[in-house]
Structure formats: C-alpha cells, structure tokens
Scaffold this active site. Structure first.
Site, PDB file in Angstrom:
ATOM      1  N   ILE A  17       0.870  -1.361  -0.039  1.00 55.72           N
ATOM      2  CA  ILE A  17       0.009   0.112   0.015  1.00 55.72           C
ATOM      3  C   ILE A  17       0.961   1.299  -0.071  1.00 55.72           C
ATOM      4  O   ILE A  17       0.381   2.022  -0.736  1.00 55.72           O
ATOM      5  CB  ILE A  17      -0.846   0.080   1.258  1.00 55.72           C
ATOM      6  CG1 ILE A  17      -1.932  -1.222   1.307  1.00 55.72           C
ATOM      7  CG2 ILE A  17      -1.808   1.082   1.147  1.00 55.72           C
ATOM      8  CD1 ILE A  17      -2.601  -1.517   2.241  1.00 55.72           C
ATOM      9  N   TYR A 155      -0.340  -6.662  16.981  1.00 55.99           N
ATOM     10  CA  TYR A 155      -0.531  -5.845  16.031  1.00 55.99           C
ATOM     11  C   TYR A 155      -1.742  -4.807  16.346  1.00 55.99           C
ATOM     12  O   TYR A 155      -1.465  -3.590  16.037  1.00 55.99           O
ATOM     13  CB  TYR A 155      -0.905  -6.656  14.585  1.00 55.99           C
ATOM     14  CG  TYR A 155      -1.372  -5.679  13.392  1.00 55.99           C
ATOM     15  CD1 TYR A 155      -0.280  -4.851  12.620  1.00 55.99           C
ATOM     16  CD2 TYR A 155      -2.561  -5.591  12.995  1.00 55.99           C
ATOM     17  CE1 TYR A 155      -0.641  -4.482  11.539  1.00 55.99           C
ATOM     18  CE2 TYR A 155      -3.223  -5.127  11.980  1.00 55.99           C
ATOM     19  CZ  TYR A 155      -2.058  -4.031  11.234  1.00 55.99           C
ATOM     20  OH  TYR A 155      -2.518  -3.318  10.109  1.00 55.99           O
ATOM     21  N   LEU A 187      -9.511  -4.138   5.874  1.00 53.74           N
ATOM     22  CA  LEU A 187      -8.371  -5.217   5.299  1.00 53.74           C
ATOM     23  C   LEU A 187      -8.569  -5.050   3.816  1.00 53.74           C
ATOM     24  O   LEU A 187      -9.468  -4.869   2.880  1.00 53.74           O
ATOM     25  CB  LEU A 187      -9.078  -6.810   5.392  1.00 53.74           C
ATOM     26  CG  LEU A 187      -8.451  -7.817   4.529  1.00 53.74           C
ATOM     27  CD1 LEU A 187      -7.037  -8.055   5.237  1.00 53.74           C
ATOM     28  CD2 LEU A 187      -9.421  -9.247   4.632  1.00 53.74           C
TER      29      LEU A 187
HETATM   30  N1  LIG Z   1      -3.228  -4.652   3.898  1.00 48.82           N
HETATM   31  C1  LIG Z   1      -4.410  -4.321   5.032  1.00 48.82           C
HETATM   32  O1  LIG Z   1      -5.403  -5.105   4.909  1.00 48.82           O
HETATM   33  C2  LIG Z   1      -4.167  -3.261   5.981  1.00 48.82           C
HETATM   34  C3  LIG Z   1      -5.315  -2.897   6.661  1.00 48.82           C
HETATM   35  C4  LIG Z   1      -5.055  -2.048   7.696  1.00 48.82           C
HETATM   36  C5  LIG Z   1      -3.841  -1.289   7.856  1.00 48.82           C
HETATM   37  N2  LIG Z   1      -2.771  -1.621   7.178  1.00 48.82           N
HETATM   38  C6  LIG Z   1      -1.524  -0.942   7.235  1.00 48.82           C
HETATM   39  O2  LIG Z   1      -1.054  -0.549   6.114  1.00 48.82           O
HETATM   40  C7  LIG Z   1       0.219  -0.301   6.153  1.00 48.82           C
HETATM   41  C8  LIG Z   1       0.824  -0.910   4.718  1.00 48.82           C
HETATM   42  O3  LIG Z   1       0.057  -2.284   4.686  1.00 48.82           O
HETATM   43  P1  LIG Z   1       0.591  -3.563   3.583  1.00 48.82           P
HETATM   44  O4  LIG Z   1      -0.364  -4.521   3.431  1.00 48.82           O
HETATM   45  O5  LIG Z   1       1.166  -2.836   2.503  1.00 48.82           O
HETATM   46  O6  LIG Z   1       1.809  -4.127   4.556  1.00 48.82           O
HETATM   47  P2  LIG Z   1       3.254  -4.632   4.333  1.00 48.82           P
HETATM   48  O7  LIG Z   1       3.577  -5.432   5.353  1.00 48.82           O
HETATM   49  O8  LIG Z   1       3.304  -5.106   2.851  1.00 48.82           O
HETATM   50  O9  LIG Z   1       4.066  -3.415   4.271  1.00 48.82           O
HETATM   51  C9  LIG Z   1       4.945  -2.881   5.410  1.00 48.82           C
HETATM   52  C10 LIG Z   1       6.225  -2.074   4.703  1.00 48.82           C
HETATM   53  O10 LIG Z   1       6.777  -1.540   5.945  1.00 48.82           O
HETATM   54  C11 LIG Z   1       8.224  -1.921   5.473  1.00 48.82           C
HETATM   55  N3  LIG Z   1       9.017  -2.005   6.932  1.00 48.82           N
HETATM   56  C12 LIG Z   1       8.848  -3.056   7.909  1.00 48.82           C
HETATM   57  N4  LIG Z   1       9.661  -2.654   8.911  1.00 48.82           N
HETATM   58  C13 LIG Z   1      10.482  -1.414   8.544  1.00 48.82           C
HETATM   59  C14 LIG Z   1      11.159  -0.883   9.198  1.00 48.82           C
HETATM   60  N5  LIG Z   1      11.771  -1.120  10.494  1.00 48.82           N
HETATM   61  N6  LIG Z   1      11.780   0.227   8.557  1.00 48.82           N
HETATM   62  C15 LIG Z   1      11.222   0.699   7.512  1.00 48.82           C
HETATM   63  N7  LIG Z   1      10.242  -0.068   6.828  1.00 48.82           N
HETATM   64  C16 LIG Z   1       9.901  -1.050   7.357  1.00 48.82           C
HETATM   65  C17 LIG Z   1       8.139  -3.253   4.846  1.00 48.82           C
HETATM   66  O11 LIG Z   1       9.376  -3.461   4.190  1.00 48.82           O
HETATM   67  C18 LIG Z   1       6.958  -3.166   4.044  1.00 48.82           C
HETATM   68  O12 LIG Z   1       7.455  -2.526   2.642  1.00 48.82           O
HETATM   69  C19 LIG Z   1       0.715  -0.994   7.311  1.00 48.82           C
HETATM   70  O13 LIG Z   1       0.874  -0.037   8.182  1.00 48.82           O
HETATM   71  C20 LIG Z   1      -0.706  -1.824   7.625  1.00 48.82           C
HETATM   72  O14 LIG Z   1      -0.322  -2.188   9.326  1.00 48.82           O
HETATM   73  C21 LIG Z   1      -2.915  -2.651   6.039  1.00 48.82           C
END
Ligand SMILES: NC(=O)c1ccc[n+]([C@@H]2O[C@H](COP(=O)([O-])OP(=O)(O)OC[C@H]3O[C@@H](n4cnc5c(N)ncnc54)[C@H](O)[C@@H]3O)[C@@H](O)[C@H]2O)c1
Length: 249
Positions: A17, A155, A187
């Site tokens: 995202i 989480y 989600l």
């Molecule tokens: N996909 C969903 O359903 C959903 C729903 C609600 C919230 N979110 C939130 O949206 C955001 C993105 O979600 P996503 O599905 O793309 O998740 P994802 O896990 O694919 O992406 C997370 C990103 O953060 C990076 N990351 C992790 N640790 C790190 C660090 N220490 N320093 C720098 N970068 C770091 C990872 O490399 C990755 O690119 C997150 O905050 C997630 O919690 C996602």
C-alpha cells in the site's frame, strides 16, 4: 496537481500500500521520498519514469540514526518537508495466533516498528514540518482496534496506540499549525494480504461491509491525498476510516 510544491515522505513504500501512496502523492505533484527497510529504488524509478520527482531511501524506522539519514536525504534533495506518511509497520510478516502464543520478543518487535517507528520519524521530521506552512502528519492505523480483531493482539495493540498517539500529538502540535491525522484502512488486498490471507478470511471480511467487495489499495488514495493537501487544513486529531462501511461512527 493538488500537492504541487509539497514534499512528502512515505515510509514502508518499497511495495504494498505504501508504494501506491507514494505514486499517488507524486501524481498529484508532490516530490516524494520513497522510504523502506526493503529496496525502494524500483518504486522511486517508476515515479521518475512517469514524469514525477522521487528519491528512494533505505531506512530502518526503529533506528534513530537511520531515520535522521532519511530526513537529511529528503531535505538535501528537495529542500523542505511538508508531509510525513507513517505507513511502515510489521504487518505482512506476522501470522495470526492466540495471544498467549505470542513470544515476548515478537511483541516488542511489533511495538518497536509499528508504534515507536512512527514516533522516531515524527521526532526527526518535526523541525522541518514546523518550518513549512500547512504541514501534515498522517499515521496509518487500522480498523482492527475498533473491531477488536482477535488473533493479532500485538498488531492490534500497536495500531490502537497509533490512534492514541494521533489524538495527543494533534493537541501538542496544534499551536504549530501542524495537522496530525490517522488513516484507518479495512482489510486491503495488498501483496501481503494476497500472500498470507486465505480467501475464506477475505470473504468473511467482505460479507460484513456495507459495500460488499474487496478493498483495493487504490480505494485509500482519495483519503490520503485529502489528508496530505491543504484541503484538510482545519482537520486534526481525526481517524479517517476507509473500509467499505464496516465501522460506522
Ligand atoms: N493490508 C491491509 O489489509 C491493511 C489494513 C489496515 C492497515 N494496514 C496498514 O497499512 C500499512 C501497509 O500495509 P501493507 O499491506 O502494504 O503491509 P506490508 O507488510 O506489505 O508493508 C509494510 C512495509 O513496511 C516496511 N517495513 C517494515 N519494517 C520496517 C522498518 N523497520 N523500517 C522501514 N520500513 C519497514 C516493509 O518492508 C514493507 O514494505 C501498514 O501500516 C499496515 O499495518 C494494512
């Protein structure tokens, strides 16, 4: 071009995202720092090839020295900072399970990336955000704290803390004219969800939405650009829920 002249950092933007956020901000005219612990160069190159302006920066948001490097490189490249999108979190790497089977070390790791990481980024960015007019901090939360989502206690707790941080920091930074808001996706079909969620889990989520279809990363772009733009200048301390109508408030 609602963000022309603005400079934004998006953490966790090498894929998922965050990459969609970075591309969207750039397509609205922002100059963007694509920051991630994973290699962000492909996303930065995509933006540049599409006619936008971006740099890719490797950062570990849990490491203050690394975070300072991200801010310094952004200022060196673009001369200012107006928008910080705290998107990086430990999400895709986590597997669901009962709370009493979460190891203490894993709990600490989740809190350190997903709650302390945004705090470190805000702390390092704040002198520059204070200097620019209409600065915005956008913290990516989640609808899971509102739903009381089971089987991901670390989480869910980390994202609940992000909502609390957003409330308190909005009051603390109001006198600086800095807006602090959270974006809470439901989600969303990111690469991480496509890889690790069964279709049954996705379908169960879709079934409780008012708008009964899968949520895509692009569904979040309108809200994100609004929060990053001057259109939201009198909105702070809020959590914008975008989930197709599960949480109704
Ligand atoms: N996909 C969903 O359903 C959903 C729903 C609600 C919230 N979110 C939130 O949206 C955001 C993105 O979600 P996503 O599905 O793309 O998740 P994802 O896990 O694919 O992406 C997370 C990103 O953060 C990076 N990351 C992790 N640790 C790190 C660090 N220490 N320093 C720098 N970068 C770091 C990872 O490399 C990755 O690119 C997150 O905050 C997630 O919690 C996602």
């Amino acid at each position: 071009m609602r963000l022309k002249g603005r400079v934004a950092i998006v953490t966790g933007a090498a894929q998922g995202i965050g990459a969609v956020y970075a591309r969207a901000l750039a397509s609205e005219g922002a100059r963007v720092c694509v920051a991630d612990i994973a290699d962000p160069s492909a996303v930065a190159a995509d933006i540049t090839n599409a006619g936008g302006e971006a740099i890719g920066v490797n950062v570990d948001i849990t490491d203050p020295a690394s975070v300072k490097g991200m801010i310094d490189q952004t200022i060196e490249a673009f001369g200012a900072l107006n928008v910080l999108v705290n998107n990086a979190a430990l999400f895709g790497a986590l597997r669901p399970g009962p709370f009493d089977q979460i190891a203490s070390a894993e709990w600490d790791r989740v809190m350190s990336v997903s709650t302390r990481g945004p705090f470190e980024c805000i702390k390092a960015a704040i002198p520059h955000l204070r200097r620019a007019a209409g600065s915005k901090i956008i913290n990516v939360a989640s609808t899971t704290p509102y739903m009381g989502q089971p089987m991901m206690l670390h989480y869910v707790t980390s994202k609940g803390a992000i909502i609390a941080l957003t409330h308190a920091l909005a009051r603390e930074l109001g006198s600086d004219g800095i807006c602090v808001n959270a974006l809470a996706p439901g989600l969303t079909m990111s690469e991480a969800v496509r890889q690790s969620f069964t279709q049954d889990r996705v379908d169960a989520n879709v079934a409780v939405r008012a708008l009964m279809r899968e949520q895509l990363p692009d569904d979040l772009v309108g809200g994100l650009v609004f929060l990053a733009s001057r259109e939201s200048d009198f909105m702070t301390g809020q959590t914008l829920v975008i989930d197709g109508g599960v949480i109704l408030k």
